[in-house]
Design an enzyme around this catalytic site. Structure first.
Site, mmCIF file in Angstrom:
data_model
loop_
_atom_site.group_PDB
_atom_site.id
_atom_site.type_symbol
_atom_site.label_atom_id
_atom_site.label_comp_id
_atom_site.label_asym_id
_atom_site.label_seq_id
_atom_site.Cartn_x
_atom_site.Cartn_y
_atom_site.Cartn_z
ATOM 1 N N VAL A 59 0.841 -1.206 0.000
ATOM 2 C CA VAL A 59 0.000 0.000 0.000
ATOM 3 C C VAL A 59 0.875 1.254 0.000
ATOM 4 O O VAL A 59 0.559 2.243 -0.677
ATOM 5 C CB VAL A 59 -0.992 -0.019 1.181
ATOM 6 N N ALA A 62 1.923 1.709 -3.505
ATOM 7 C CA ALA A 62 0.789 2.172 -4.311
ATOM 8 C C ALA A 62 0.505 3.652 -4.068
ATOM 9 O O ALA A 62 0.342 4.432 -5.020
ATOM 10 C CB ALA A 62 -0.453 1.335 -4.007
ATOM 11 N N GLU A 63 0.447 4.063 -2.815
ATOM 12 C CA GLU A 63 0.144 5.464 -2.525
ATOM 13 C C GLU A 63 1.278 6.371 -2.980
ATOM 14 O O GLU A 63 1.039 7.472 -3.485
ATOM 15 C CB GLU A 63 -0.153 5.692 -1.046
ATOM 16 N N SER A 64 2.500 5.915 -2.859
ATOM 17 C CA SER A 64 3.646 6.717 -3.294
ATOM 18 C C SER A 64 3.604 6.969 -4.798
ATOM 19 O O SER A 64 3.755 8.105 -5.251
ATOM 20 C CB SER A 64 4.952 6.015 -2.919
#
Length: 142
Positions: A59, A62-64
């Protein structure tokens, strides 16, 4: 929209210095119209106790990559990006190697960006499928 791939990758990698992205060894490696790709090594630094890639590390990747990709569509001198929601489905486990996060734009509004991020292994197997919603904010005048 045309982007300068090398300039964008340099910006993303420089922006990541002294952050979680550097701690996790996330490196931005490819960019194009409406997409950004980063890679992250899978080793004990990102394992959960059973020796598998931690879902939280997936996650974080993914967020990065999704948040960095929103910079394609903003003026960073006047605007900034905030992730406001992320969801992830972890579909396959991995113990070692490298995973790749590929963010592709789903919706590009003036104030909201929606990204799909596919996390895959070196063979292209889907490890996690994520969805990220970013809000675009005006920077406060100083």
């Amino acid at each position: 929209m045309e982007i300068d791939k090398e300039k964008m990758l340099q910006f993303c990698n420089d922006f990541s210095k002294n952050t979680l992205m550097e701690t996790l060894n996330i490196e931005y490696i490819d960019a194009g119209e409406g997409f950004l790709v980063a890679k992250m090594p899978v080793n004990s630094r990102v394992h959960q106790p059973m020796g598998l890639l931690h879902g939280g590390a997936s996650v974080a990747l993914a967020e990065s990559v999704g948040s960095a990709a929103s910079h394609f569509f903003i003026n960073p001198k006047e605007q900034e990006v905030r992730g406001i929601e992320i969801s992830a489905n972890h579909l396959k486990s991995i113990r070692e190697g490298v995973v790749f996060g590929t963010a592709k734009i789903i919706h590009k509004g003036k104030t909201v960006h929606l990204w799909e991020i596919r996390i895959t292994d070196e063979a292209g197997n889907l490890i996690s499928l994520c969805k990220l919603t970013n809000m675009v904010l005006s920077k406060e005048k100083k």
